[in-house]
Design a protein around this motif. Structure first.
Motif, PDB file in Angstrom:
ATOM      1  N   HIS A 224       0.837  -1.206   0.000  1.00 48.76           N
ATOM      2  CA  HIS A 224       0.000   0.000   0.000  1.00 48.76           C
ATOM      3  C   HIS A 224       0.871   1.255   0.000  1.00 48.76           C
ATOM      4  O   HIS A 224       0.616   2.205  -0.770  1.00 48.76           O
ATOM      5  N   LEU A 225       1.890   1.271   0.854  1.00 45.62           N
ATOM      6  CA  LEU A 225       2.789   2.424   0.903  1.00 45.62           C
ATOM      7  C   LEU A 225       3.516   2.616  -0.428  1.00 45.62           C
ATOM      8  O   LEU A 225       3.684   3.748  -0.901  1.00 45.62           O
ATOM      9  N   ALA A 226       3.942   1.494  -1.030  1.00 40.25           N
ATOM     10  CA  ALA A 226       4.667   1.573  -2.302  1.00 40.25           C
ATOM     11  C   ALA A 226       3.789   2.166  -3.403  1.00 40.25           C
ATOM     12  O   ALA A 226       4.273   2.910  -4.266  1.00 40.25           O
ATOM     13  N   SER A 227       2.493   1.835  -3.386  1.00 42.45           N
ATOM     14  CA  SER A 227       1.588   2.360  -4.412  1.00 42.45           C
ATOM     15  C   SER A 227       1.300   3.843  -4.222  1.00 42.45           C
ATOM     16  O   SER A 227       0.943   4.542  -5.175  1.00 42.45           O
ATOM     17  N   GLN A 228       1.474   4.331  -2.986  1.00 41.12           N
ATOM     18  CA  GLN A 228       1.178   5.725  -2.687  1.00 41.12           C
ATOM     19  C   GLN A 228       2.389   6.643  -2.827  1.00 41.12           C
ATOM     20  O   GLN A 228       2.246   7.842  -3.061  1.00 41.12           O
ATOM     21  N   LYS A 229       3.582   6.075  -2.664  1.00 41.26           N
ATOM     22  CA  LYS A 229       4.792   6.897  -2.619  1.00 41.26           C
ATOM     23  C   LYS A 229       5.473   6.959  -3.983  1.00 41.26           C
ATOM     24  O   LYS A 229       5.167   6.214  -4.897  1.00 41.26           O
ATOM     25  N   SER A 230       6.439   7.867  -4.097  1.00 38.77           N
ATOM     26  CA  SER A 230       7.147   8.080  -5.350  1.00 38.77           C
ATOM     27  C   SER A 230       8.239   7.039  -5.552  1.00 38.77           C
ATOM     28  O   SER A 230       8.696   6.396  -4.602  1.00 38.77           O
TER      29      SER A 230
END
Length: 253
Positions: A224-230
């Motif tokens: 989830h974090l990877a999909s939200q971050k650059s």
């Protein structure tokens, strides 16, 4: 195991797998040494960690499938390319002293971090290359060699796959991490765990439920974090994790 150790095991598993899911590998940095610290022998801790790591891939897979961020043909390609290497490595490690191999792996992983750090634009954009049949064959051989490391050693081989997918095939970090977490986390680790069990390795089943829960939640949260971050943040997370894992494997601390 008392309640305090159970909570510590869960937190360690959750933290390590969240970092691994964000960066594309390295769950063994915390989880595997934690199992040894809590009293498991090396071989038992390794087999137990391999089983638990499958839940990391499952958690990440669910998130990436829901987000539609997986290229299924390439995911199957990575799985198949590494399978034989994983099986070979999982059989070999049961008969090979691990300390020297871990130190060498530590040097290689440090090299990955230094390489990524010096290549500012690495993995920031999707730049397709080597996706013709010759490139796929050579890439498959490279993945098979990494598969041997994955089957035989404890931490960091997912990072090799992540950087290999970026460097050879031109994926950006987000795409490479998604491919790695599903292919390596779910399938390679599942194959490796099964092979080690069939070959005679012992798994400490009483701890598996706690580890599976921490791995699954960590895998989902990291994805989830990877999909939200650059891509830039994911690249930096990758580099930090390579330095931590490389140092740990090299020094034994």
């Amino acid at each position: 195991m008392d309640l305090l150790n159970t909570i510590g095991l869960f937190i360690g598993s959750l933290l390590s797998n969240t970092l691994a899911s964000l960066s594309g590998g390295g769950a063994g940095l915390i989880q595997f040494p934690l199992l040894i610290f809590l009293g498991l022998p090396f071989a038992v801790a390794l087999a137990t960690h391999k089983v638990a790591s499958v839940a990391l891939g499952l958690g990440a897979a669910i998130k990436h499938i829901r987000a539609g961020s997986l290229n299924w043909p390439l995911t199957v390609y990575v799985i198949v390319a590494g399978m034989l290497g994983v099986i070979l490595g999982a059989n070999v490690i049961l008969f090979v002293p691990g300390r020297a191999a871990e130190a060498m792996l530590g040097l290689l992983i440090l090299g990955l971090g230094i390489y990524s750090l010096t290549k500012k634009e690495l993995g920031q954009y999707d730049q397709p290359r080597n996706r013709h049949w010759q490139g796929m064959v050579i890439g498959g051989l490279g993945l098979a060699l990494i598969g041997i490391l994955n089957g035989s050693l404890t931490a960091g081989t997912g990072l090799f796959v992540t950087l290999f997918l970026i460097r050879w095939f031109g994926f950006d970090y987000k795409q490479a991490v998604a491919l790695t977490l599903v292919s390596v986390g779910l399938f390679w680790n599942g194959i490796g765990a099964t092979t080690m069990y069939v070959a005679g390795a012992n798994i400490f089943w009483p701890w598996i439920p706690v580890l599976l829960l921490g791995s699954f939640l960590g895998g989902y949260l990291g994805a989830h974090l990877a999909s939200q971050k650059s891509n830039s943040l994911i690249k930096r997370s990758f580099e930090i994790l390579t330095f931590l894992i490389g140092f740990k494997l090299l020094t034994g601390f």
